[in-house]
Structure formats: structure tokens, C-alpha cells
Scaffold this motif. Sequence first.
Motif, PDB file in Angstrom:
ATOM      1  N   THR A   1      47.690  81.731-103.893  1.00  0.00           N
ATOM      2  CA  THR A   1      46.936  81.662-102.645  1.00  0.00           C
ATOM      3  C   THR A   1      47.757  82.287-101.530  1.00  0.00           C
ATOM      4  OG1 THR A   1      47.803  79.459-102.225  1.00  0.00           O
ATOM      5  CG2 THR A   1      45.669  79.590-103.334  1.00  0.00           C
ATOM      6  N   ASN A   2      47.097  82.580-100.445  1.00  0.00           N
ATOM      7  CA  ASN A   2      47.753  83.189 -99.275  1.00  0.00           C
ATOM      8  C   ASN A   2      48.473  84.487 -99.638  1.00  0.00           C
ATOM      9  OD1 ASN A   2      46.890  81.049 -97.653  1.00  0.00           O
ATOM     10  ND2 ASN A   2      48.683  79.825 -98.225  1.00  0.00           N
ATOM     11  N   THR A   3      47.816  85.286-100.439  1.00  0.00           N
ATOM     12  CA  THR A   3      48.398  86.579-100.794  1.00  0.00           C
ATOM     13  C   THR A   3      47.302  87.634-100.782  1.00  0.00           C
ATOM     14  OG1 THR A   3      49.619  87.826-102.463  1.00  0.00           O
ATOM     15  CG2 THR A   3      48.132  86.135-103.280  1.00  0.00           C
ATOM     16  N   ALA A   4      47.667  88.824-100.410  1.00  0.00           N
ATOM     17  CA  ALA A   4      46.719  89.934-100.400  1.00  0.00           C
ATOM     18  C   ALA A   4      46.510  90.493-101.803  1.00  0.00           C
ATOM     19  CB  ALA A   4      47.218  91.041 -99.472  1.00  0.00           C
TER      20      ALA A   4
ATOM     21  N   PRO B   1      46.218  88.778-105.332  1.00  0.00           N
ATOM     22  CA  PRO B   1      46.221  87.602-106.212  1.00  0.00           C
ATOM     23  C   PRO B   1      46.155  87.959-107.707  1.00  0.00           C
ATOM     24  CG  PRO B   1      44.030  87.951-105.381  1.00  0.00           C
ATOM     25  CD  PRO B   1      44.908  89.015-104.753  1.00  0.00           C
TER      26      PRO B   1
END
Length: 184
Positions: free
Chosen positions: A23-26, A28
Motif C-alpha cells: 500500500t501507499n506505493t505508485a 504495487p
Amino acid sequence: MAKEGDAVPSVVFKCRVRDNSMTNTANPFTWKDVKSEDLFKGKRVVVFALPGAFTPTCSSTHLPGYEKHYDEIKKCGVDEVYCLSVNDAFVMRQWGLAQVGNFKKVKLLPDGACLFTRGMGMSCVWDSERGFGERSWRYSVVINDMKVEKIFVEAGQVNQNSGPDPFEVSDAGTMLGYLQSAKK
């Protein structure tokens, strides 16, 4: 060159798969090694191979033809349909998004290191002719439990700098005709 009855090469395809824990990644996605056996053992699959993603015939006719006839091909006792190219996983994903969008039918298989292509005897180099480097000659194959059941290879394969890039027998229509006749 691979022929009917031959075993297909046992290689590892370097693939990218979505990882929902990221999560919180450009980006995944994570790397996944997929073996030939994972794709072909105990299954009957169609693979069509082409020189490159984003190239004219591959984008306008070859991949769209198999996408269009996917359901008919599956009805002929085929477990899956793969499009193979000597491109990396990133290129294959972007080409797939541009071509088919959802990856629900034809699956794209990156052979970035050319291992499967070489093992099939389908490697060719188009360096001075097209600036491609090493790529796959255009062909389609039915693989039945790791063995070549039927193969359609475009005529005139040249290992170095072929001028022509024929597209006569590796198309979806030819494959579908074979599968329908083999089903009877």
C-alpha cells in the motif's frame, strides 16, 4: 527448431504481479518467477509468439486476432492463450494495457532474456534490418502437457536480419481452424 512431439523448454519467466499488501506505493507490483511447468504442465495451451510489443502487425492484427477469437479457442479444449514476445515485463504490461486493457482473455508472457524463444529454436536477430536485436520469429503453437502438439511457423525464418516478417500461418484463424478440426 521445435517440432511436433518435442518437449518445450523448461525456463523461468520473470513476471510482475500485483501485490495487494503493498500500500501507499505508485508501483504495487512485485517480481514473480513463473516456470514453464507452471504454465504448461498438465494443460493444453496456445502460445503465439511475435517479434515485438508495439510493432505494427503485432499490434494491429496478431494480438487483436487472438483476443477476438479467445472464447472460441477456449471452447476447443484449450486452458489458456498466451502471447509471448522477447520484451521485458514492464513493456509487455504497458502494451497489454494499450491493446486489451483488462488481461481477462489473452495473457502476455515476457521472454525478456529470450530463454524460451532460444529453446524453441525461434530466435532471430534483426539488428541492421530493424534495430531490434534478438527477438522471436513469428509462430504459434499448441502445447499439450509440456509437448508441442501442433506448431505453425512463418516461412522463411532467417536467424540474422530477415527482410520479410511474414504473417500467414501464425494467426488466430489458422490456429482456430486447427483446433476445431482436431476436436472432431
